[in-house]
Design an enzyme around this catalytic site. Structure first.
Site, PDB file in Angstrom:
ATOM      1  N   GLY A  69      64.809-121.766  54.946  1.00 16.38           N
ATOM      2  CA  GLY A  69      65.942-122.522  55.448  1.00 16.38           C
ATOM      3  C   GLY A  69      66.961-121.704  56.196  1.00 16.38           C
ATOM      4  N   ILE A 104      55.820-113.840  59.690  1.00 18.16           N
ATOM      5  CA  ILE A 104      54.896-114.122  58.588  1.00 18.16           C
ATOM      6  C   ILE A 104      55.442-115.180  57.635  1.00 18.16           C
ATOM      7  CG2 ILE A 104      53.701-111.913  58.678  1.00 18.16           C
ATOM      8  CD1 ILE A 104      55.466-110.939  56.372  1.00 18.16           C
ATOM      9  N   GLY A 105      56.678-115.608  57.851  1.00 12.04           N
ATOM     10  CA  GLY A 105      57.238-116.635  56.987  1.00 12.04           C
ATOM     11  C   GLY A 105      58.582-117.114  57.496  1.00 12.04           C
ATOM     12  N   GLU A 106      58.980-118.295  57.006  1.00 16.33           N
ATOM     13  CA  GLU A 106      60.270-118.844  57.418  1.00 16.33           C
ATOM     14  C   GLU A 106      60.809-119.736  56.315  1.00 16.33           C
ATOM     15  OE1 GLU A 106      62.461-120.620  61.309  1.00 16.33           O
ATOM     16  OE2 GLU A 106      60.301-120.331  61.344  1.00 16.33           O
ATOM     17  N   LYS A 161      63.374-109.412  56.646  1.00 19.81           N
ATOM     18  CA  LYS A 161      63.920-110.764  56.577  1.00 19.81           C
ATOM     19  C   LYS A 161      65.202-110.795  57.401  1.00 19.81           C
ATOM     20  CE  LYS A 161      65.158-114.466  53.381  1.00 19.81           C
ATOM     21  NZ  LYS A 161      65.187-114.871  51.956  1.00 19.81           N
ATOM     22  N   ASP A 182      64.109-120.270  41.882  1.00 20.00           N
ATOM     23  CA  ASP A 182      63.181-120.847  42.854  1.00 20.00           C
ATOM     24  C   ASP A 182      61.766-120.316  42.627  1.00 20.00           C
ATOM     25  OD1 ASP A 182      62.659-122.674  44.893  1.00 20.00           O
ATOM     26  OD2 ASP A 182      63.002-121.205  46.484  1.00 20.00           O
ATOM     27  N   VAL A 238      60.903-114.154  58.104  1.00 21.72           N
ATOM     28  CA  VAL A 238      60.373-112.868  57.665  1.00 21.72           C
ATOM     29  C   VAL A 238      59.320-112.429  58.676  1.00 21.72           C
ATOM     30  CG1 VAL A 238      59.217-111.608  55.804  1.00 21.72           C
ATOM     31  CG2 VAL A 238      60.798-113.474  55.255  1.00 21.72           C
TER      32      VAL A 238
END
Length: 183
Positions: free
Chosen positions: A8, A4-6, A27, A121, A12
């Site tokens: 550096g 569902i996500g990436e 993660k 961030d 995830v």
């Protein structure tokens, strides 16, 4: 279940907790990025996140190393979309809605600041807008991967203070200049 996500250093995934029988997000650190500095940052991220208990901060359930040696942490799965995607898809949002969303994000960050932590961030993609029970437009702040401990005084921390880690378009002027940052 699926990615569902990436970022550096990691990816995830949506998964299911076997014992709790509920969806979670996991993660993982990319094995090729699993150097000492990356693992130290990953461990600090999850330890700091697990200390934060504000309802607008993503909850961490567990962390460790898989039998294959992959570092991970498990957190609550958030079904919704991030603020960046919201604006990209639906355009400018009404001022009242924006104020409500920002107020919630600030409450999460206030707890982090009170604990001596600076996120470093904050950007639209790290603010997830989801549903909590019957409440819609509920904000969760995620990705404390660049968290800065304000009380940390080791040589490593002093060196990191002068780095420009973060997303340039969203960094404070002090962060861009490599100056001391605070809440």
């Amino acid at each position: 279940d699926r990615k569902i996500g990436e970022g550096g250093n990691g990816s995830v995934y949506r998964a299911h907790h076997a014992m709790l029988r509920r969806p979670i997000a996991v993660k993982l650190v990319h094995p090729e990025k699993a150097g000492a500095e990356t693992l130290d940052r990953f461990e600090r991220e999850v330890q700091h996140m697990s200390q934060l208990t504000h309802w607008n901060t993503v909850a961490v359930y567990d962390y460790g190393r898989s039998p294959e040696g992959i570092f991970y942490y498990a957190m609550e799965y958030l079904q919704g979309l991030d603020a960046e995607t919201l604006v990209d898809r639906y355009g400018q949002q009404p001022a009242g809605r924006v104020v409500s969303l920002l107020r919630q994000a600030c409450e999460s960050l206030e707890e982090a600041h009170d604990a001596g932590l600076v996120h470093r961030d904050i950007k639209g993609s790290n603010i997830i807008i989801c549903r909590l029970g019957k409440r819609t437009d509920f904000v969760k702040v995620v990705d404390f991967g660049l968290v800065k401990e304000l009380a940390r005084t080791t040589l490593t921390a002093l060196t990191a203070d002068r780095s420009t880690a973060g997303t340039p378009a969203f960094m404070s002027p002090e962060q861009v200049r490599g100056e001391q940052i605070d809440a």
